[in-house]
Write a protein that holds these residues in place. Sequence first.
Motif, PDB file in Angstrom:
ATOM      1  N   LYS A 146      44.938  40.056  45.552  1.00  0.00           N
ATOM      2  CA  LYS A 146      46.129  40.207  44.705  1.00  0.00           C
ATOM      3  C   LYS A 146      47.102  41.194  45.343  1.00  0.00           C
ATOM      4  CE  LYS A 146      44.898  37.914  40.880  1.00  0.00           C
ATOM      5  NZ  LYS A 146      45.572  36.656  40.585  1.00  0.00           N
ATOM      6  N   GLN A 147      46.535  42.301  45.793  1.00  0.00           N
ATOM      7  CA  GLN A 147      47.373  43.351  46.375  1.00  0.00           C
ATOM      8  C   GLN A 147      48.086  42.847  47.616  1.00  0.00           C
ATOM      9  OE1 GLN A 147      47.348  45.410  43.655  1.00  0.00           O
ATOM     10  NE2 GLN A 147      47.682  46.992  45.190  1.00  0.00           N
ATOM     11  N   ALA A 148      47.404  41.985  48.374  1.00  0.00           N
ATOM     12  CA  ALA A 148      47.975  41.505  49.634  1.00  0.00           C
ATOM     13  C   ALA A 148      48.967  40.362  49.397  1.00  0.00           C
ATOM     14  CB  ALA A 148      46.859  41.052  50.555  1.00  0.00           C
ATOM     15  N   GLY A 149      49.287  40.088  48.143  1.00  0.00           N
ATOM     16  CA  GLY A 149      50.317  39.085  47.876  1.00  0.00           C
ATOM     17  C   GLY A 149      49.803  37.811  47.226  1.00  0.00           C
ATOM     18  N   ARG A 150      48.549  37.799  46.777  1.00  0.00           N
ATOM     19  CA  ARG A 150      47.962  36.639  46.064  1.00  0.00           C
ATOM     20  C   ARG A 150      47.791  35.414  46.967  1.00  0.00           C
ATOM     21  NH1 ARG A 150      51.822  38.833  42.444  1.00  0.00           N
ATOM     22  NH2 ARG A 150      50.830  39.766  40.629  1.00  0.00           N
ATOM     23  N   ASN A 151      47.311  34.323  46.335  1.00  0.00           N
ATOM     24  CA  ASN A 151      47.162  33.034  47.023  1.00  0.00           C
ATOM     25  C   ASN A 151      46.358  33.153  48.315  1.00  0.00           C
ATOM     26  OD1 ASN A 151      47.495  30.309  47.513  1.00  0.00           O
ATOM     27  ND2 ASN A 151      49.513  30.556  48.456  1.00  0.00           N
ATOM     28  N   ARG A 152      45.226  33.850  48.255  1.00  0.00           N
ATOM     29  CA  ARG A 152      44.404  34.004  49.453  1.00  0.00           C
ATOM     30  C   ARG A 152      42.966  34.378  49.073  1.00  0.00           C
ATOM     31  NH1 ARG A 152      47.827  37.640  52.491  1.00  0.00           N
ATOM     32  NH2 ARG A 152      49.388  36.845  51.031  1.00  0.00           N
ATOM     33  N   LEU A 153      42.113  34.378  50.085  1.00  0.00           N
ATOM     34  CA  LEU A 153      40.713  34.761  49.895  1.00  0.00           C
ATOM     35  C   LEU A 153      40.430  36.028  50.694  1.00  0.00           C
ATOM     36  CD1 LEU A 153      37.612  34.287  49.314  1.00  0.00           C
ATOM     37  CD2 LEU A 153      37.606  32.845  51.341  1.00  0.00           C
ATOM     38  N   THR A 154      39.734  36.970  50.085  1.00  0.00           N
ATOM     39  CA  THR A 154      39.329  38.182  50.797  1.00  0.00           C
ATOM     40  C   THR A 154      37.811  38.319  50.689  1.00  0.00           C
ATOM     41  OG1 THR A 154      41.395  39.209  50.111  1.00  0.00           O
ATOM     42  CG2 THR A 154      39.698  40.675  50.984  1.00  0.00           C
ATOM     43  N   TYR A 155      37.183  38.688  51.807  1.00  0.00           N
ATOM     44  CA  TYR A 155      35.739  38.938  51.787  1.00  0.00           C
ATOM     45  C   TYR A 155      35.504  40.418  51.528  1.00  0.00           C
ATOM     46  CZ  TYR A 155      35.144  34.290  53.706  1.00  0.00           C
ATOM     47  OH  TYR A 155      35.162  32.934  53.875  1.00  0.00           O
ATOM     48  N   PHE A 156      34.530  40.702  50.694  1.00  0.00           N
ATOM     49  CA  PHE A 156      34.236  42.102  50.408  1.00  0.00           C
ATOM     50  C   PHE A 156      33.711  42.805  51.660  1.00  0.00           C
ATOM     51  CE2 PHE A 156      31.301  45.491  49.336  1.00  0.00           C
ATOM     52  CZ  PHE A 156      32.112  46.280  48.540  1.00  0.00           C
ATOM     53  N   CYS A 157      34.118  44.072  51.864  1.00  0.00           N
ATOM     54  CA  CYS A 157      33.568  44.871  52.966  1.00  0.00           C
ATOM     55  C   CYS A 157      33.505  46.324  52.517  1.00  0.00           C
ATOM     56  CB  CYS A 157      34.418  44.718  54.221  1.00  0.00           C
ATOM     57  SG  CYS A 157      36.089  45.317  53.961  1.00  0.00           S
ATOM     58  N   GLU A 158      32.925  47.146  53.343  1.00  0.00           N
ATOM     59  CA  GLU A 158      32.693  48.526  52.949  1.00  0.00           C
ATOM     60  C   GLU A 158      33.996  49.274  52.659  1.00  0.00           C
ATOM     61  OE1 GLU A 158      29.701  50.304  55.493  1.00  0.00           O
ATOM     62  OE2 GLU A 158      30.323  52.252  54.693  1.00  0.00           O
ATOM     63  N   THR A 181      48.664  28.650  42.286  1.00  0.00           N
ATOM     64  CA  THR A 181      47.888  29.238  43.378  1.00  0.00           C
ATOM     65  C   THR A 181      46.769  30.079  42.777  1.00  0.00           C
ATOM     66  OG1 THR A 181      49.306  31.185  43.520  1.00  0.00           O
ATOM     67  CG2 THR A 181      49.885  29.311  44.930  1.00  0.00           C
ATOM     68  N   VAL A 182      45.760  30.336  43.595  1.00  0.00           N
ATOM     69  CA  VAL A 182      44.643  31.158  43.120  1.00  0.00           C
ATOM     70  C   VAL A 182      44.377  32.284  44.112  1.00  0.00           C
ATOM     71  CG1 VAL A 182      43.472  29.310  41.850  1.00  0.00           C
ATOM     72  CG2 VAL A 182      42.939  29.674  44.246  1.00  0.00           C
ATOM     73  N   SER A 183      43.831  33.370  43.598  1.00  0.00           N
ATOM     74  CA  SER A 183      43.373  34.465  44.461  1.00  0.00           C
ATOM     75  C   SER A 183      41.862  34.521  44.358  1.00  0.00           C
ATOM     76  CB  SER A 183      43.972  35.785  44.010  1.00  0.00           C
ATOM     77  OG  SER A 183      45.362  35.754  44.203  1.00  0.00           O
ATOM     78  N   MET A 184      41.228  34.770  45.516  1.00  0.00           N
ATOM     79  CA  MET A 184      39.770  34.731  45.536  1.00  0.00           C
ATOM     80  C   MET A 184      39.178  35.971  46.195  1.00  0.00           C
ATOM     81  SD  MET A 184      39.122  30.884  46.884  1.00  0.00           S
ATOM     82  CE  MET A 184      39.053  29.531  45.736  1.00  0.00           C
ATOM     83  N   GLY A 185      37.984  36.320  45.740  1.00  0.00           N
ATOM     84  CA  GLY A 185      37.232  37.394  46.382  1.00  0.00           C
ATOM     85  C   GLY A 185      35.794  36.939  46.547  1.00  0.00           C
ATOM     86  N   MET A 186      35.232  37.191  47.722  1.00  0.00           N
ATOM     87  CA  MET A 186      33.879  36.691  47.985  1.00  0.00           C
ATOM     88  C   MET A 186      32.951  37.847  48.344  1.00  0.00           C
ATOM     89  SD  MET A 186      32.164  33.665  48.810  1.00  0.00           S
ATOM     90  CE  MET A 186      33.171  32.546  49.745  1.00  0.00           C
ATOM     91  N   SER A 187      31.744  37.776  47.804  1.00  0.00           N
ATOM     92  CA  SER A 187      30.741  38.777  48.164  1.00  0.00           C
ATOM     93  C   SER A 187      29.441  38.060  48.535  1.00  0.00           C
ATOM     94  CB  SER A 187      30.525  39.704  46.969  1.00  0.00           C
ATOM     95  OG  SER A 187      29.386  40.479  47.181  1.00  0.00           O
TER      96      SER A 187
END
Length: 685
Positions: free
Chosen positions: A408-420, A378-384
């Motif tokens: 990663k903190q939220a349990g990995r294997n997901r994508l999170t979009y950067f926000c303020e 699985t992969v963890s992703m972050g988008m900006s």
Amino acid sequence: MSTQTKDNVTAFSTRPKGARVARKIDREAFGFAYSLQTPVWVYDIDGRCILFANASACRLWQASTEAELCSRDLGKDMSTSVAERLKQYQNDFIASDATFNEMWTLYPDNVPTSVMVNYSGYPLQNGQMAMLCEATGYADDQPENLRSAEALLHTDVMITLFSLDGKPLYMNPAARKAAPAGVTLGSMFADPTDHELLLYELQKNGVHRMITRVSTPAGLCWYDVSAKHCLDAATGKTALLTTYIDVSELKDARDRARYLASRDQLTGCYNRSFLQQRMSELTLMSGQCALLYFDVDRFKQINDRFGHEMGDLVLKMLVERARGAIRKKDLIARLGGDEFVILFEDTPSAEEFSTQISRLFNQLTQPFETAAAKLNVTVSMGMSFFHPGGNAFDDILREADIALYASKQAGRNRLTYFCEELGNAAKARDQLEIELKRAVEQQQFTLHYQPRVDLKSGKVVAAEALVRWNHPDRGLVMPNEFIPSCEESGLIEQVGQQVLTMGCETAFDWARQGLGLQLSINISPRQFNDAKLMETLAAYAGAPDFPKGQIELEITENVLIGDLEAIAIKLEAITKMGYQIAIDDFGMGYSNLSYISRFPLNCIKIDRSFVQQLPKSGPIVRLILTMARQIGASTVAEGVETKEQLDWFVGQDCTQVQGYFFSKPKPHDAFLSVARQINSEPQPV
Ligand code: C2E
Ligand code: CA
Ligand code: CA
């Protein structure tokens, strides 16, 4: 010695033996030439001899007779470059009715004499092409002229004078050697737009220099071409003087170097410096771009379990899959280890983009099947998202990294979009790290102690040391708020060291007072791998008043993953020094019952969550208790808060209980008075 005959060179018997020459030339055709004042001769390029020479030519060659001249083996002292040049002339004569003028230096009586010679093709009767040579006059013997003419002849630099319509007016030998028959300026260029560009620049500036691909008989080459307008000395018309050299090797080497400098060796995708450069070039673009940062979840475990080769293979396959799922213009770069970045220039509509990213995510997380194993990765992703020309590369990358961290903190294997909010949280983390560094320097940590009660006697027989941070502004800070940050930053090694020292001092003190209390100290996974730990433990164990068996180290299950052999050896060494080993939070990690027996463990601490879920969790707790008995370890039930929980354990074969039911962790003196109070109570639990 035979005499000169007019019709057949084969009559000359002084020709080298075995080189029988068939009738090659119709000598009668040269009748007129005998009376000419200008030297005329026919040179047999293949036979390397003269086939015909008039009297004037004999004088020029300083031959006594024509027969003597024709018998000379002119190939004997010929250099390869001259031979090649003659061969080239021959090809040119065959391809077209070309003629050449060449300054030609002879050395009669060792005095250099320069003549201008006009060469043209002369077909022999056997079909071979010979060369008709006519000396058109003695050249100006200025040394400067002689030398420049020679230099032109022998240089490797290719020089061609083209007429404005692209036909060659003059080619030096090097140029002729490298050019296909019937070459024109336009036909030289492999890329017609380069030809157009050259003409355009010449029109504008009169000169131009470029590196371009050229078709030659030897295939495509890179030429460094310099061209300029000049006047043709013969006609006075504007012409184009071009000089060019073959830079193919240089260019290939440079291209290769550039390729290597911009690529990641393992996966072949771009590297960090190329990504950075590309990002800086984006500033001229409008529109929205996006940076996706991703890494493989628990990549270290893949390496540890399946070996580095498998790890490398996974990385390569990930890149392949990513490439298949993104647009051609999206750039993928490897930042190092298992970390990748994809730069999306000019993102499509939100809907389309999100479909694209889902497809990418889906592709990357398909199981990997190799001959050796099937892996679920699985992969963890972050988008900006960003607009070119705004933030610097490092800032954008950092935002994507912060979003990845959140995944990663939220349990990995997901994508999170950067926000303020994520940005603010990251700032707070940075701030915390700065303050923690200061806390380590100023030793702002202190220990609280929580009693462990023996179930049979109901007495406090042990305590757990729990760290607190005495923050100058915030007061007492609990470990859950700072231990994770210490783990991440590596500060845990120093914090753990301070805790260990304080804990050992307390244990020595209690032993001196004869309190008979065991003290357990928490050791973090990172600290367990820190060489300093063993040093400190050995130092205390070597002290004469070391309370053997009274100090216990609590390690978590994830310390027991990896090189099992090495871990077992280390634990044996610690036990041998006289320390006890406990497994903390048991049941939360990966350890299975079979391999835990490999290690020298004195105590199993059943995680609080099982205690909280009693009686539902009863069967699991019983299983743990049985297993602990089998490996000869004592047991501690953690987080006992209620009478019911306590009672459940009374009926079981559990050694100790710990929890708020007896006492919260307290500062040293307060703990001791609680312990005294419990121990003075008359009846056992
Ligand atoms: P832990 O090692 O499992 O420690 C037990 C934690 O459970 C302590 O929290 C303790 O206060 C809490 N606890 C004990 N009885 C009860 C109960 O009946 N109910 C509830 N709800 N909680 C109870 P604390 O002190 O906040 O520590 C939290 C964690 O921080 C520890 O969990 C341990 O993982 C870590 N930690 C604490 N001190 C140290 C240390 O010196 N070094 C390292 N590496 N980690 C430490
Ligand atoms: Ca603990
Ligand atoms: Ca625990």
